[in-house]
Design an enzyme around this catalytic site. Structure first.
Site, PDB file in Angstrom:
ATOM      1  N   CYS A   1      -2.415   1.748   4.441  1.00 14.86           N
ATOM      2  CA  CYS A   1      -1.161   1.086   4.791  1.00 14.86           C
ATOM      3  C   CYS A   1       0.078   1.554   4.026  1.00 14.86           C
ATOM      4  CB  CYS A   1      -1.268  -0.423   4.634  1.00 14.86           C
ATOM      5  SG  CYS A   1      -2.826  -1.134   5.121  1.00 14.86           S
ATOM      6  N   THR A   2       1.192   1.330   4.706  1.00  9.51           N
ATOM      7  CA  THR A   2       2.519   1.527   4.138  1.00  9.51           C
ATOM      8  C   THR A   2       3.384   0.368   4.610  1.00  9.51           C
ATOM      9  OG1 THR A   2       2.255   3.927   4.304  1.00  9.51           O
ATOM     10  CG2 THR A   2       4.492   3.094   3.959  1.00  9.51           C
TER      11      THR A   2
END
Length: 331
Positions: free
Chosen positions: A2-3
């Site tokens: 994730c970001t």
């Protein structure tokens, strides 16, 4: 895994985008939870207890945990993987909160980042983690929160201690390393300049550098359609192509889905990597009264069910899922 990035635009326009990267099917569905729900920290006799002050729209993991969401006050919470997480030893006496509920606890109880940070600084409860079902490894997560004012915070457990980074400038978060080292890496790349060179791998540090550049480079505009497209473009730029996974490095895995939350207009967008359309929920059109009950939108295996536009009419009344609990320590 994730970001997350936060766009700060003119006239108090704030949008938070995130990608969900995971090595296998993550069992995500979209849920609407009303205010007034009675909650427990789900760690045995010493569990925290609270009543939800705010309704929320969330994306689940395995229908066992809240991974992402926005509440009716415009507060957004996102959990991301952090391999270096180390939680305090829990004696079973201090009020405890299962990590599966960490994001939901924030969405249930707070309207602003400042409120959530103040409560966490009191440290009158502890987040308790356990193994991910069927994986035999500890869930090591950190939490980002953002609100309608543009404020942000990153909360991490490092070396057994809660560390809070609270500042409007903390617009980007990825995975490893811990956030203070992410900031140092960002300073290095900002001196080079994104129009000259940006790191292009799937590693979290490289995604952090790209997200930091693009969230500042995309247009400053009051047009909702344009800014939403820009934020989706930025979060797609730091996504991992579908089919790429590194089993020993869960922070380098295929992007399964993306969300964008519009804090001012209270709209929650969702995009599956395996579906051609973006769909959304307008929170202003959702009844969050306790009597309305919980509702869900089934996204199907690997989130392949196809939806488009506002899906409020497709929500189905559903008993809320049971959050993953953590056994109390033996005496």
């Amino acid at each position: 895994m994730c970001t997350r990035l936060v766009y700060l635009g003119p006239e108090n326009i704030v949008l938070t985008g995130r990608s969900m990267d995971w090595h296998s099917e993550i069992g995500t569905n979209v849920w609407v939870f009303p205010r007034g729900m009675e909650r427990t920290g789900n760690v045995g006799p010493a569990s925290m207890e609270w009543t939800a002050a705010y309704g929320s729209v969330i994306a689940s993991a395995y229908d066992l945990a809240t991974t992402d969401g926005m509440n009716e006050a415009g507060l957004v919470a996102n959990v991301l993987w952090l391999t270096e997480s180390e939680y305090p030893e829990w004696n079973g006496d201090t009020p405890g909160l299962s990590i599966s509920l960490w994001a939901q606890y924030v969405l249930d109880n707070f309207a602003t980042v400042a409120e959530a940070v103040e409560k966490h600084r009191d440290e009158d409860f502890v987040v308790v983690s356990d193994e991910i079902p069927d994986e035999g490894r500890l869930a090591t997560l950190h939490l980002s929160i953002s609100d309608a004012t543009g404020d942000s915070a990153v909360l991490e457990y490092v070396d057994g201690e809660l560390t809070i980074h609270h500042d409007r400038e903390y617009q980007v978060m990825t995975n490893s390393p811990p956030f203070d080292r992410q900031l140092a890496l960002d300073e290095y790349w900002s001196e080079i300049g994104g129009t000259v060179l940006l790191p292009g791998t799937n590693r979290p540090a490289d995604r952090f550098a790209r997200a930091s550049f693009y969230v500042d480079a995309i247009p400053q505009t009051r047009n909702r359609r344009t800014v939403t497209a820009s934020v989706f473009g930025a979060i797609r730029n730091v996504s991992v192509p579908y089919g790429i996974s590194t089993p020993d490095d869960p922070h380098i895995s295929s992007t399964r889905w993306r969300t964008v939350a519009d804090h001012r207009d209270r709209r929650y967008y969702f995009e599956s990597a395996l579906s051609p359309n973006v769909f959304w929920l307008d929170l202003d059109g959702i009844d969050f009264d306790a009597a309305a009950g919980s509702r869900s939108l089934s996204l199907g295996e690997n989130q392949t069910n196809v939806f488009a536009g506002d899906v409020a009419s497709e929500l189905v009344e559903t008993e809320p899922f049971e959050f993953l609990g953590v056994p109390a320590p033996s005496s």
